[in-house]
Design a protein around this motif. Structure first.
Motif, PDB file in Angstrom:
ATOM      1  N   ARG A  75      -6.032  -3.471  -4.451  1.00 47.91           N
ATOM      2  CA  ARG A  75      -6.370  -2.664  -3.267  1.00 47.91           C
ATOM      3  C   ARG A  75      -5.517  -1.402  -3.201  1.00 47.91           C
ATOM      4  O   ARG A  75      -5.966  -0.349  -2.735  1.00 47.91           O
ATOM      5  N   ALA A  76      -4.274  -1.514  -3.675  1.00 45.03           N
ATOM      6  CA  ALA A  76      -3.355  -0.386  -3.555  1.00 45.03           C
ATOM      7  C   ALA A  76      -3.562   0.670  -4.626  1.00 45.03           C
ATOM      8  O   ALA A  76      -3.125   1.823  -4.449  1.00 45.03           O
ATOM      9  N   ALA A  77      -4.203   0.320  -5.721  1.00 41.33           N
ATOM     10  CA  ALA A  77      -4.347   1.262  -6.839  1.00 41.33           C
ATOM     11  C   ALA A  77      -4.952   2.595  -6.421  1.00 41.33           C
ATOM     12  O   ALA A  77      -4.394   3.667  -6.739  1.00 41.33           O
ATOM     13  N   PRO A  78      -6.090   2.626  -5.695  1.00 42.72           N
ATOM     14  CA  PRO A  78      -6.630   3.930  -5.292  1.00 42.72           C
ATOM     15  C   PRO A  78      -5.744   4.647  -4.271  1.00 42.72           C
ATOM     16  O   PRO A  78      -5.700   5.881  -4.255  1.00 42.72           O
ATOM     17  N   VAL A  79      -5.050   3.894  -3.436  1.00 44.92           N
ATOM     18  CA  VAL A  79      -4.137   4.519  -2.455  1.00 44.92           C
ATOM     19  C   VAL A  79      -2.974   5.186  -3.191  1.00 44.92           C
ATOM     20  O   VAL A  79      -2.567   6.312  -2.869  1.00 44.92           O
ATOM     21  N   PHE A  80      -2.440   4.477  -4.189  1.00 43.12           N
ATOM     22  CA  PHE A  80      -1.349   5.052  -4.987  1.00 43.12           C
ATOM     23  C   PHE A  80      -1.822   6.320  -5.688  1.00 43.12           C
ATOM     24  O   PHE A  80      -1.105   7.327  -5.708  1.00 43.12           O
ATOM     25  N   ALA A  81      -3.026   6.264  -6.248  1.00 46.43           N
ATOM     26  CA  ALA A  81      -3.561   7.430  -6.958  1.00 46.43           C
ATOM     27  C   ALA A  81      -3.736   8.615  -6.028  1.00 46.43           C
ATOM     28  O   ALA A  81      -3.507   9.768  -6.414  1.00 46.43           O
ATOM     29  N   LEU A 129      14.998  20.559  -3.456  1.00 48.68           N
ATOM     30  CA  LEU A 129      14.186  20.273  -2.260  1.00 48.68           C
ATOM     31  C   LEU A 129      12.923  19.506  -2.603  1.00 48.68           C
ATOM     32  O   LEU A 129      12.158  19.899  -3.484  1.00 48.68           O
ATOM     33  N   ASN A 130      12.769  18.407  -1.939  1.00 47.87           N
ATOM     34  CA  ASN A 130      11.497  17.684  -1.912  1.00 47.87           C
ATOM     35  C   ASN A 130      11.464  16.897  -0.606  1.00 47.87           C
ATOM     36  O   ASN A 130      12.460  16.824   0.106  1.00 47.87           O
ATOM     37  N   ALA A 131      10.349  16.318  -0.292  1.00 44.52           N
ATOM     38  CA  ALA A 131      10.240  15.536   0.932  1.00 44.52           C
ATOM     39  C   ALA A 131       9.171  14.481   0.750  1.00 44.52           C
ATOM     40  O   ALA A 131       8.006  14.799   0.500  1.00 44.52           O
ATOM     41  N   MET A 132       9.581  13.232   0.863  1.00 43.52           N
ATOM     42  CA  MET A 132       8.607  12.148   0.798  1.00 43.52           C
ATOM     43  C   MET A 132       8.047  11.935   2.195  1.00 43.52           C
ATOM     44  O   MET A 132       8.800  11.839   3.159  1.00 43.52           O
ATOM     45  N   PRO A 133       6.738  11.856   2.333  1.00 42.68           N
ATOM     46  CA  PRO A 133       6.161  11.627   3.658  1.00 42.68           C
ATOM     47  C   PRO A 133       6.541  10.257   4.210  1.00 42.68           C
ATOM     48  O   PRO A 133       6.702   9.293   3.460  1.00 42.68           O
ATOM     49  N   ALA A 134       6.676  10.183   5.518  1.00 41.98           N
ATOM     50  CA  ALA A 134       6.880   8.903   6.186  1.00 41.98           C
ATOM     51  C   ALA A 134       5.493   8.336   6.489  1.00 41.98           C
ATOM     52  O   ALA A 134       4.920   8.590   7.549  1.00 41.98           O
ATOM     53  N   PHE A 135       4.938   7.596   5.543  1.00 38.44           N
ATOM     54  CA  PHE A 135       3.537   7.190   5.615  1.00 38.44           C
ATOM     55  C   PHE A 135       3.232   6.306   6.820  1.00 38.44           C
ATOM     56  O   PHE A 135       2.146   6.377   7.393  1.00 38.44           O
ATOM     57  N   GLY A 136       4.184   5.492   7.212  1.00 40.78           N
ATOM     58  CA  GLY A 136       3.945   4.626   8.356  1.00 40.78           C
ATOM     59  C   GLY A 136       4.316   5.275   9.662  1.00 40.78           C
ATOM     60  O   GLY A 136       3.535   5.291  10.617  1.00 40.78           O
ATOM     61  N   GLU A 144      -2.004  -1.095   4.312  1.00 39.25           N
ATOM     62  CA  GLU A 144      -1.998  -0.290   3.094  1.00 39.25           C
ATOM     63  C   GLU A 144      -0.581  -0.163   2.537  1.00 39.25           C
ATOM     64  O   GLU A 144      -0.368  -0.181   1.322  1.00 39.25           O
ATOM     65  N   ILE A 145       0.391  -0.037   3.428  1.00 38.98           N
ATOM     66  CA  ILE A 145       1.793   0.045   2.998  1.00 38.98           C
ATOM     67  C   ILE A 145       2.228  -1.265   2.364  1.00 38.98           C
ATOM     68  O   ILE A 145       2.902  -1.278   1.328  1.00 38.98           O
ATOM     69  N   ASP A 146       1.834  -2.381   2.964  1.00 45.03           N
ATOM     70  CA  ASP A 146       2.173  -3.690   2.393  1.00 45.03           C
ATOM     71  C   ASP A 146       1.573  -3.833   1.004  1.00 45.03           C
ATOM     72  O   ASP A 146       2.212  -4.388   0.091  1.00 45.03           O
ATOM     73  N   ASP A 147       0.334  -3.345   0.811  1.00 44.58           N
ATOM     74  CA  ASP A 147      -0.285  -3.404  -0.513  1.00 44.58           C
ATOM     75  C   ASP A 147       0.468  -2.514  -1.508  1.00 44.58           C
ATOM     76  O   ASP A 147       0.649  -2.891  -2.678  1.00 44.58           O
ATOM     77  N   LEU A 148       0.902  -1.354  -1.048  1.00 43.83           N
ATOM     78  CA  LEU A 148       1.659  -0.455  -1.928  1.00 43.83           C
ATOM     79  C   LEU A 148       2.979  -1.091  -2.371  1.00 43.83           C
ATOM     80  O   LEU A 148       3.432  -0.867  -3.505  1.00 43.83           O
ATOM     81  N   VAL A 149       3.584  -1.865  -1.491  1.00 47.15           N
ATOM     82  CA  VAL A 149       4.815  -2.573  -1.868  1.00 47.15           C
ATOM     83  C   VAL A 149       4.528  -3.488  -3.052  1.00 47.15           C
ATOM     84  O   VAL A 149       5.286  -3.526  -4.032  1.00 47.15           O
ATOM     85  N   GLN A 150       3.427  -4.220  -2.993  1.00 44.44           N
ATOM     86  CA  GLN A 150       3.057  -5.110  -4.087  1.00 44.44           C
ATOM     87  C   GLN A 150       2.754  -4.310  -5.355  1.00 44.44           C
ATOM     88  O   GLN A 150       3.086  -4.738  -6.465  1.00 44.44           O
TER      89      GLN A 150
END
Length: 296
Positions: free
Chosen positions: A215-221, A176-183, A192-198
């Motif tokens: 830009r995505a680095a802190p969001v990923f962290a 069991l795990n669950a990835m959030p649906a961020f969008g 932010e999602i587009d940046d995470l894709v990059q």
């Protein structure tokens, strides 16, 4: 009344039927005796067969079944006998299989061959619909013919996955795990999602926009490291995939990655415990383990 005089063909000397087409007469040649003998023999044989074997279809008053014949022959009964014989023969090997550990099965050649044959058959009946013949997988369905595992690729780990499934909520021991649906759930903005894709493209060794990666680095962290790790190499204990390689379950194109982050991908695998017996589950684990590199 005049006597009928047969019309005899002058060339062959055979009586004709009296029919003629464009001057060509139809001969009234009798059938060969050997052919007639075979014909009459098949008629006699058919009558005998109908007496002794099931043959005549259901007729009114027969209870919607055919005649049984004097021999009482039944293909269904013969198949049932063959299946019972097969079960008897397999029970001894299955009992030995149940009494052995998974590692012992792989070191006992006879037992391993039995488990592989039994596992291959069960895989074709129950698993190939999703995972494909030979475990080749498809988009959204894991390839089992490699050693890239979301969870545990050992014999014991594979057996656990087969037995309890993935996100099979009726089984308390399920993976069991669950990835959030961020969008979809509004956890992150589209930008932010587009940046995470990059960012994901970058850590997987592909060309990416440097500004977006920064830009995505802190969001990923903040959002992703807890499962995928600071280096993005994933965490099998959580079923979190490695984002730095080129193995993608749902596709590795930018559009695929964007959809994964936006909507999440929480696929389901049924728990086979209760549907398959313990011997079959064990044999499936051995078979699936053999498809890949045989992770220890």
């Amino acid at each position: 009344m005049t006597d009928h005089k047969p019309d005899i063909d002058e060339v062959s000397g055979v009586e004709t039927t009296g029919h003629s087409w464009d001057g060509i007469k139809e001969l009234n040649t009798p059938l060969p005796r050997w052919w007639l003998f075979i014909l009459y023999s098949t008629i006699v044989w058919a009558v005998i067969y109908m007496i002794f074997m099931p043959a005549i279809p259901a007729l009114p008053g027969m209870g919607y079944t055919n005649t049984l014949g004097l021999r009482g022959h039944s293909d269904r009964a013969l198949v049932a006998q063959d299946i019972a014989k097969l079960h008897t023969e397999r029970n001894a090997a299955s009992a030995k299989l149940l009494g052995a550990s998974l590692s012992q099965i792989e070191t006992d050649l006879d037992l391993q061959q039995f488990a592989l044959a039994m596992g291959e058959s069960a895989f074709g009946d129950n698993c190939a619909t999703c995972h494909g013949a030979g475990g080749r997988g498809a988009k959204g369905y894991p390839m089992l013919a490699d050693d890239v595992w979301l969870w545990d690729g050992t014999l014991t780990g594979i057996e656990t996955t087969i037995r309890h499934g993935i996100r099979h909520m009726e089984d308390p021991a399920t993976r069991l795990n669950a990835m959030p649906a961020f969008g979809r759930d509004g956890l992150l903005a589209t930008s932010e999602i587009d940046d995470l894709v990059q960012y994901v493209l970058n850590i997987s060794g592909r060309e990416a926009a440097a500004d977006a990666v920064n830009r995505a680095a802190p969001v990923f962290a903040q959002q992703c490291v807890v499962c995928h790790g600071a280096d993005g190499k994933g965490n099998r204990a959580l079923g979190a995939p490695n984002l730095t390689d080129r193995d993608w379950l749902f596709g590795g194109e930018p559009r695929d990655i964007q959809q994964t982050i936006f909507n999440a991908r929480n696929a389901h695998m049924p728990a086979w415990q209760g549907r398959l017996d313990d011997a079959t589950i064990k044999s499936l684990a051995v078979y699936v383990h053999s498809l890949g590199g045989g992770e220890k």
